[in-house]
Design an enzyme around this catalytic site. Structure first.
Site, PDB file in Angstrom:
ATOM      1  N   THR A   1       0.047   4.792  -2.702  1.00 21.84           N
ATOM      2  CA  THR A   1       0.812   5.257  -3.861  1.00 21.84           C
ATOM      3  C   THR A   1       1.444   4.042  -4.527  1.00 21.84           C
ATOM      4  OG1 THR A   1       2.472   6.794  -4.698  1.00 21.84           O
ATOM      5  CG2 THR A   1       2.915   5.889  -2.520  1.00 21.84           C
ATOM      6  N   GLU A   2       1.349   3.992  -5.868  1.00 22.09           N
ATOM      7  CA  GLU A   2       1.670   2.747  -6.564  1.00 22.09           C
ATOM      8  C   GLU A   2       3.152   2.385  -6.518  1.00 22.09           C
ATOM      9  OE1 GLU A   2       0.084   5.374  -7.912  1.00 22.09           O
ATOM     10  OE2 GLU A   2       0.576   5.641 -10.042  1.00 22.09           O
ATOM     11  N   ASN A   3       4.007   3.338  -6.132  1.00 23.45           N
ATOM     12  CA  ASN A   3       5.419   2.957  -5.993  1.00 23.45           C
ATOM     13  C   ASN A   3       5.693   2.249  -4.673  1.00 23.45           C
ATOM     14  OD1 ASN A   3       4.795   5.621  -5.119  1.00 23.45           O
ATOM     15  ND2 ASN A   3       6.954   6.018  -4.788  1.00 23.45           N
TER      16      ASN A   3
END
Lengths: 217, 279
Positions: A46-48
């Site tokens: 997940t890009e966060n």
């Protein structure tokens, strides 16, 4: 768009994910894909800032500081790791994420995707959409076949602003599965109970029909 | 006590002294070593102690560093990893005309959204303002300028700002509306866009733990932009849920080394299962 057809799309997308691959799931239908992945060896990014995303299994696991890119609560899989946003996007832009599953406003017959802005409305968000397009190994689009007002979403040319010069690899809707061969859109599979006439009627883009067209398993 | 320094062995087979002392003894010799020992024991140590006292402060004191017209970086992905205490303090601070670099601009009337309502934000640089519809309203009324960046570009530009890099080329956004007005260059047959670094006057970051020197560790996905922003501003205020003595954090677990951090503030507001609550 019923919940059933969303789940059908998610299930078909899950079948594309190979063991030992790193996969980034977008917001909406893509998030549902994780539910249908049978292998423990698919690693969700997940890009966060996390690799090893797992679905929340129960209420007790809920941690307000552990969320995915859609700000939904998640949990830690075995071998999970955390990192900052630049490292996370370095993974995406550097080609280390094997598959991105994304939603779309429009996809055209060449494979260009528009999934971040609607003309005439304020453009207020892009998030990681452009980064995922530029760097992911394979891009799978999961979307309703048509927009809420019935307009086709698989079109000749995107009228909405495109997200990238990079083209997508596959489109999965509640009606059909398309891929691209030699730059041309090809109909590969029909969803259960769907006939070719319906796909033709609801698709604006020109497409070829695969000689090996099958029904989705 | 100073021991004679032995000659360098012909074949280096590991330090002859306790590991931490061997290299500098070899480098500096006996006199230099004596000087360092004395300095550490008297002069330098007291300077360090003064610096520690200066770093730990109250939130209201720390935000005084922010002046009207400043560019601020604010960590967080939504409320996760956002410095909630410092943002809250900022709503009582009178600096306005701010440029805010943050992924989002809070939610309507929450987090940075309060600052927006107060009319203190002149310009917002971020990747996703959709979570606060008031951002669109302010933009429409000409009260707010917006610069939208792909999230990866925003992250990398902050990283570049902190690392002294003057710009970089990325494929992200090439051929799209977000590349308008930017230099485009073909590299190995593909189009890349020139992106410039981002820097700020003050950064507000959120850590799980800080030590008294300013070393920071983070918690799960609350890390996000915080370590990057801690490196990219002239003055960095770190808010931490817990402040421990220097030496209590394992050097292996420290993500942000203390040299980046100028002020440490203890959190009053935290994100809990029930939402934002007082600690």
């Amino acid at each position: 768009m019923t919940r059933d057809s969303q789940m059908m799309i998610a299930k078909r997308a899950a079948a594309e994910l190979q063991p030992h691959s790193v996969v980034n799931l977008g917001i909406g239908i893509p998030t549902l894909v994780a539910k249908y992945v049978e292998s423990d060896l698919v690693y969700f990014h997940t890009e966060n800032g996390m690799l090893g995303v797992q679905e929340l299994r129960n209420e007790e696991e809920f941690d307000p500081s552990l969320v995915n890119a859609g700000k939904l609560p998640i949990s830690e899989g075995i071998g999970a790791s955390y990192f900052d946003s630049a490292e996370s996007f370095g993974m995406i832009r550097g080609g280390h994420v094997d598959v991105a599953v994304l939603g779309a406003l429009q996809v055209d017959e060449q494979g260009f995707i528009a999934n971040w802005a609607i003309p005439g409305k304020n453009i207020m968000g892009v998030g990681g959409a452009m980064d995922l397009l530029s760097g992911a190994g394979k891009v799978i689009v999961t979307t309703n076949h048509t927009a809420k007002n019935g307009d086709p979403k698989i079109v000749h040319t995107c009228s909405y602003p495109i997200t990238s010069l990079r083209k997508v690899d596959m489109i999965i809707t509640e009606l059909a599965v398309f891929t691209f061969e030699a730059g041309k859109l090809v109909l590969k599979e029909l969803m259960p109970g769907v006939n070719l006439a319906e796909v033709r009627e609801k698709t604006e883009a020109a497409f070829k029909i695969s000689e090996q067209i099958t029904a989705v398993r | 006590m100073v021991e004679a320094v032995p000659p360098l062995p012909q074949e280096w087979d590991g330090p002859a002294f306790p590991k931490d002392e061997a290299p500098r003894r070899f480098l500096l010799g006996g006199l230099g070593f004596l000087f360092i020992q004395m300095a550490e024991r008297s002069f330098c140590l007291s300077i360090k102690e003064v610096m520690i006292m200066q770093k730990q402060m109250k939130a209201e004191e720390a935000v005084q560093k922010i002046q009207s017209g400043d560019t601020l970086m604010v960590g967080g992905f939504g409320l996760v990893g956002a410095p909630l205490t410092l943002i809250d303090e900022l709503t009582r601070h009178d600096a306005g005309g701010l440029t805010v670099i943050s992924n989002n601009l809070g939610e309507p009337g929450r987090g940075l959204g309060i600052l927006l309502r107060q009319g203190k934000v002149k310009r917002a640089i971020g990747s996703y303002f959709t979570s606060n519809r008031e951002v669109g309203d302010f933009y429409h009324q000409g009260k707010l300028e917006i610069q939208l960046l792909p999230q990866g570009t925003m992250s990398e530009s902050i990283r570049a700002g902190g690392a002294g890099i003057g710009g970089y080329y990325t494929k992200t956004s090439a051929g799209t509306e977000l590349a308008k007005g930017k230099e485009v260059r073909e590299i190995n047959g593909e189009l890349y866009v020139l992106e410039l670094p981002l820097k700020a006057n003050v950064a507000l970051v959120k850590a799980a733990k800080a030590d008294t020197l300013g070393n920071l560790v983070y918690y799960k996905t609350a890390r996000n932009f915080n370590p990057l922003m801690a490196a990219a501003a002239d003055f960095v205020i770190a808010e931490a849920d817990e402040i421990v003595e220097a030496g209590e954090l394992s050097p292996e677990e420290i993500v942000t080394p203390h040299l980046f951090v100028d002020a440490i503030v203890e959190s009053r507001l935290i994100l809990s299962k029930e939402g934002v609550v007082s600690k």
